[in-house]
Design an enzyme around this catalytic site. Structure first.
Site, PDB file in Angstrom:
ATOM      1  N   ASP A  29       1.473  -2.321  11.899  1.00  0.00           N
ATOM      2  CA  ASP A  29       0.178  -1.899  11.365  1.00  0.00           C
ATOM      3  C   ASP A  29      -0.391  -0.763  12.213  1.00  0.00           C
ATOM      4  O   ASP A  29      -1.367  -0.926  12.960  1.00  0.00           O
ATOM      5  CB  ASP A  29      -0.771  -3.095  11.310  1.00  0.00           C
ATOM      6  CG  ASP A  29      -0.286  -4.148  10.325  1.00  0.00           C
ATOM      7  OD1 ASP A  29       0.281  -3.758   9.284  1.00  0.00           O
ATOM      8  OD2 ASP A  29      -0.461  -5.350  10.591  1.00  0.00           O
ATOM      9  N   ASP A  56       5.436  -3.946   2.316  1.00  0.00           N
ATOM     10  CA  ASP A  56       4.387  -4.902   1.959  1.00  0.00           C
ATOM     11  C   ASP A  56       3.228  -4.193   1.260  1.00  0.00           C
ATOM     12  O   ASP A  56       2.212  -3.876   1.872  1.00  0.00           O
ATOM     13  CB  ASP A  56       3.916  -5.599   3.247  1.00  0.00           C
ATOM     14  CG  ASP A  56       2.762  -6.550   3.040  1.00  0.00           C
ATOM     15  OD1 ASP A  56       2.631  -7.077   1.915  1.00  0.00           O
ATOM     16  OD2 ASP A  56       2.000  -6.778   3.999  1.00  0.00           O
ATOM     17  N   LYS A 102       2.104  -5.409  -1.937  1.00  0.00           N
ATOM     18  CA  LYS A 102       1.407  -6.440  -2.729  1.00  0.00           C
ATOM     19  C   LYS A 102       0.988  -5.919  -4.105  1.00  0.00           C
ATOM     20  O   LYS A 102      -0.197  -5.938  -4.470  1.00  0.00           O
ATOM     21  CB  LYS A 102       0.179  -6.964  -1.983  1.00  0.00           C
ATOM     22  CG  LYS A 102       0.465  -7.580  -0.623  1.00  0.00           C
ATOM     23  CD  LYS A 102      -0.807  -8.124   0.003  1.00  0.00           C
ATOM     24  CE  LYS A 102      -0.573  -8.709   1.382  1.00  0.00           C
ATOM     25  NZ  LYS A 102      -0.292  -7.672   2.407  1.00  0.00           N
ATOM     26  N   ASP A 145      -0.732  -5.299 -10.986  1.00  0.00           N
ATOM     27  CA  ASP A 145      -1.173  -4.389 -12.045  1.00  0.00           C
ATOM     28  C   ASP A 145      -0.563  -4.877 -13.349  1.00  0.00           C
ATOM     29  O   ASP A 145       0.067  -5.946 -13.391  1.00  0.00           O
ATOM     30  CB  ASP A 145      -0.741  -2.955 -11.717  1.00  0.00           C
ATOM     31  CG  ASP A 145      -1.728  -1.903 -12.223  1.00  0.00           C
ATOM     32  OD1 ASP A 145      -2.098  -1.979 -13.418  1.00  0.00           O
ATOM     33  OD2 ASP A 145      -2.123  -1.029 -11.440  1.00  0.00           O
ATOM     34  N   ILE A 146      -0.728  -4.117 -14.416  1.00  0.00           N
ATOM     35  CA  ILE A 146      -0.121  -4.511 -15.683  1.00  0.00           C
ATOM     36  C   ILE A 146       1.402  -4.451 -15.535  1.00  0.00           C
ATOM     37  O   ILE A 146       1.929  -3.705 -14.700  1.00  0.00           O
ATOM     38  CB  ILE A 146      -0.614  -3.631 -16.843  1.00  0.00           C
ATOM     39  CG1 ILE A 146      -0.206  -2.167 -16.631  1.00  0.00           C
ATOM     40  CG2 ILE A 146      -2.126  -3.754 -17.021  1.00  0.00           C
ATOM     41  CD1 ILE A 146      -0.489  -1.286 -17.839  1.00  0.00           C
ATOM     42  N   ASN A 159       4.055  -3.138 -17.050  1.00  0.00           N
ATOM     43  CA  ASN A 159       4.830  -1.897 -17.097  1.00  0.00           C
ATOM     44  C   ASN A 159       4.605  -1.040 -15.864  1.00  0.00           C
ATOM     45  O   ASN A 159       5.539  -0.406 -15.357  1.00  0.00           O
ATOM     46  CB  ASN A 159       4.499  -1.094 -18.355  1.00  0.00           C
ATOM     47  CG  ASN A 159       5.421   0.102 -18.509  1.00  0.00           C
ATOM     48  OD1 ASN A 159       6.640  -0.060 -18.659  1.00  0.00           O
ATOM     49  ND2 ASN A 159       4.868   1.301 -18.448  1.00  0.00           N
ATOM     50  N   GLN A 180      -7.523 -13.767  10.482  1.00  0.00           N
ATOM     51  CA  GLN A 180      -6.764 -14.754   9.724  1.00  0.00           C
ATOM     52  C   GLN A 180      -7.259 -16.144  10.099  1.00  0.00           C
ATOM     53  O   GLN A 180      -7.468 -16.444  11.275  1.00  0.00           O
ATOM     54  CB  GLN A 180      -5.267 -14.612  10.003  1.00  0.00           C
ATOM     55  CG  GLN A 180      -4.704 -13.287   9.492  1.00  0.00           C
ATOM     56  CD  GLN A 180      -3.257 -13.076   9.894  1.00  0.00           C
ATOM     57  OE1 GLN A 180      -2.891 -13.287  11.035  1.00  0.00           O
ATOM     58  NE2 GLN A 180      -2.440 -12.660   8.949  1.00  0.00           N
TER      59      GLN A 180
END
Length: 239
Positions: A10, A59, A61, A64-65, A67, A193
């Site tokens: 990161d 990573d 993530k 979305d739709i 397609n 976290q």
């Protein structure tokens, strides 16, 4: 895939990454490239890691739709990464589309990247689940349901807290991957976290891969911290 230790890089730039990796010269790592680094450096950073012999978990993530996710995964497969992910909350058709995209984009003769689904982020607790996300089921039940849905959709495993790894293995089988972030040494701060465990406990709970970032990348001696990680995973008593 390679080592069970996924180091979360990161960092905001290639320069910062190179500085961190210098002590690990000649040591193949399994690195996680998240949004911060990938959005700054793009595919070139993936090519650099592969040239150096590192395995890569990209990573991003995706959520979305169907397609859109399919076409995105088609492009990511061409990068030669080893592991990618989506949000299980995107639903079955979206997860199936992710696999279709990976199959279509993987070069002939190459192995398709494995794809795992995020169940719930390790920053999510019961209060947030119920009051903000408006999900009435308990956290563990939600994670278990998403894991089963991911498996039925063709995913290779899930991202989950190590605290849920045993439950997921019982429901989905030993070969269904449990990739667990939220890993800290016993004397570390948990930062943002809330569901965290130590490396040794994660292994005992059934994690296949553990994702660890600041405990290694922000350590005064990253190489020593990585050695400590290996030691604790293998049953060492430094915890």
């Amino acid at each position: 895939m390679h080592t069970p230790f996924i180091v979360a890089l990161d960092f905001p730039s290639k320069h910062d990454v190179q500085q961190f990796l210098r002590p690990f010269s000649g040591t193949p790592l399994f690195v996680k490239v998240g949004m911060e680094l990938y959005y700054q450096e793009g595919p070139a950073i993936i090519a650099m890691f592969k040239e150096q012999g590192h395995a890569v978990f990209l990573d991003l993530k995706l959520h979305d739709i169907p397609n859109t996710v399919k076409q995105a995964m088609k492009g990511l497969a061409r990068l030669g990464v080893d592991l990618v992910n989506v949000h299980a909350a995107g639903g079955r058709r979206m997860m199936e589309a992710a696999i279709e995209g990976l199959d279509a984009g993987t070069p002939s003769g190459a192995a398709r990247p494995r794809c795992i689904a995020v169940t719930q982020l390790t920053s999510t607790d019961e209060r947030m689940l119920h009051e903000e996300l408006w999900i009435s089921q308990p956290l563990e039940e939600t994670v278990s349901h998403y894991a089963a849905l991911a498996q039925a959709s063709g995913m290779d495993g899930v991202v989950c807290s190590a605290n849920e790894a045993t439950l997921i293995k019982e429901r989905c089988g030993a070969s269904f991957l449990a990739v667990t972030p939220g890993i800290r040494f016993a004397d570390d701060s948990v930062h943002d976290q809330v569901r965290v465990v130590t490396p040794r406990k994660a292994r005992a709970l059934g994690a296949d891969y553990i994702v660890i970032g600041r405990s290694i990348t922000r350590a005064a001696d990253p190489l020593a911290a990585y050695s400590r990680l290996q030691h604790e995973w293998n049953g060492g008593e430094t915890e």
